[in-house]
Design a protein around this motif. Structure first.
Motif, PDB file in Angstrom:
ATOM      1  N   GLU A  14      -5.848  -2.037   5.482  1.00 61.63           N
ATOM      2  CA  GLU A  14      -5.197  -1.553   6.703  1.00 61.63           C
ATOM      3  C   GLU A  14      -5.288  -0.046   6.893  1.00 61.63           C
ATOM      4  O   GLU A  14      -4.899   0.483   7.918  1.00 61.63           O
ATOM      5  CB  GLU A  14      -3.723  -1.966   6.702  1.00 61.63           C
ATOM      6  N   CYS A  15      -5.721   0.687   5.867  1.00 65.05           N
ATOM      7  CA  CYS A  15      -5.855   2.133   6.032  1.00 65.05           C
ATOM      8  C   CYS A  15      -7.051   2.589   5.192  1.00 65.05           C
ATOM      9  O   CYS A  15      -7.487   1.893   4.296  1.00 65.05           O
ATOM     10  CB  CYS A  15      -4.581   2.866   5.629  1.00 65.05           C
ATOM     11  N   CYS A  33       0.070   3.359   3.598  1.00 63.93           N
ATOM     12  CA  CYS A  33       0.432   2.894   4.940  1.00 63.93           C
ATOM     13  C   CYS A  33       1.543   1.854   4.933  1.00 63.93           C
ATOM     14  O   CYS A  33       1.981   1.425   5.992  1.00 63.93           O
ATOM     15  CB  CYS A  33      -0.803   2.347   5.653  1.00 63.93           C
ATOM     16  N   CYS A  51      -6.453  -1.450   0.002  1.00 63.90           N
ATOM     17  CA  CYS A  51      -5.798  -1.700   1.279  1.00 63.90           C
ATOM     18  C   CYS A  51      -6.839  -1.892   2.368  1.00 63.90           C
ATOM     19  O   CYS A  51      -7.762  -1.105   2.498  1.00 63.90           O
ATOM     20  CB  CYS A  51      -4.875  -0.538   1.635  1.00 63.90           C
ATOM     21  N   CYS A  77       0.858  -1.183   0.000  1.00 56.73           N
ATOM     22  CA  CYS A  77       0.000   0.000   0.000  1.00 56.73           C
ATOM     23  C   CYS A  77       0.901   1.242   0.000  1.00 56.73           C
ATOM     24  O   CYS A  77       1.750   1.381   0.872  1.00 56.73           O
ATOM     25  CB  CYS A  77      -0.885   0.005   1.242  1.00 56.73           C
TER      26      CYS A  77
HETATM   27 ZN   LIG Z   1      -2.862   1.055   3.396  1.00 54.77          ZN
END
Ligand SMILES: [Zn+2]
Ligand SMILES: [Zn+2]
Length: 243
Positions: free
Chosen positions: A64-65, A53, A62, A50
């Motif tokens: 995760e973000c 992040c 992504c 990504c």
């Molecule tokens: Zn990310």
């Protein structure tokens, strides 16, 4: 001078006899990071990561973000599990300061790879020519008092030599509690508003470095503090990403 050098080498040899250097990954005596563990490091493939992040597989989507990640781009060199986790803890908690250049080299390697890939803003994720200085997420006052050194300052200094970009020691955080015994939510609360930049940064293009990114709370706080003093959008780099 020469005698001091000889004495130091003798002291080093003596210490090596008592406490032989062991590999941080497998504990075999010999090197700080043996060839086998070095070649088995879980590198993040920057092509797949990504751009915001630094999570290992977030290039297209992504998980995760969510678009609120503050640094314009984040480059994570390694997946946190295993040897990278031990590299970070041996440096800061076992005081194995000789690991600082090892961490810096891993980060420099990842940055070089990331320079071939675009950030979400279309510019390369990393470009040494477009960088004015390197700064680091400072240790809490409690951690600094306990260890007697700031491990990320050591890594940032090595990375600055490695990349030929000056070090700017601009962030401080005098009051935050040590993060180690706090949960995720408390970590964010504990950090909020506690980091600040000492100087006016007048458009400086900065690379902010830290050892590990989990929620990104420390990177966000550092970035917020830099932007508040007029820094240009901040690029971040961490040794390892927890995801
Ligand atoms: Zn990310
Ligand atoms: Zn090893």
């Amino acid at each position: 001078m020469r005698i001091a050098g000889i004495a130091r080498r003798a002291a080093d040899a003596f210490a090596e006899g008592l406490w032989p250097t062991r590999c941080v990954g497998c504990e075999q005596p010999g090197e700080l990071l043996c060839d086998e563990c070095r070649s088995a490091l879980p590198w993040v493939e920057q092509r797949l990561a990504c751009p915001s992040c630094g999570a290992p597989y977030g290039f297209l989507t992504c998980t995760e973000c969510d678009g609120t990640w503050l640094p314009r781009a984040t480059v994570a060199a390694l997946d946190f599990r295993g040897t990278p986790a031990r590299m970070a803890t041996c440096l800061k908690d076992a005081h194995e300061l000789r690991l600082a250049p090892v961490l810096a080299q891993a980060m420099a390697c990842a940055l070089e790879e990331a320079s071939a890939w675009p950030a979400r803003d279309g510019a390369p994720r990393f470009s040494p020519a477009d960088l004015d200085a390197i700064c680091f997420v400072p240790a809490t006052a409690a951690a600094y008092a306990r260890r007697g050194f700031d491990h990320m300052e050591l890594v940032a200094r090595e990375l600055s030599l490695e990349l030929g970009v000056p070090l700017a020691d601009v962030l401080v955080r005098p009051t935050a509690r040590d993060q180690r015994d706090l949960g995720r939510a408390d970590r964010e609360r504990n950090l909020s508003g506690t980091m600040r930049a000492l100087d006016d940064l007048g458009g400086a293009r900065l690379l902010l470095v830290d050892d590990v990114a989990t929620t990104g709370a420390s990177l966000a706080e550092g970035t917020r503090a830099l932007l508040a003093r007029g820094a240009a959008p901040v690029t971040a780099c961490v040794l390892a990403r927890v995801w």
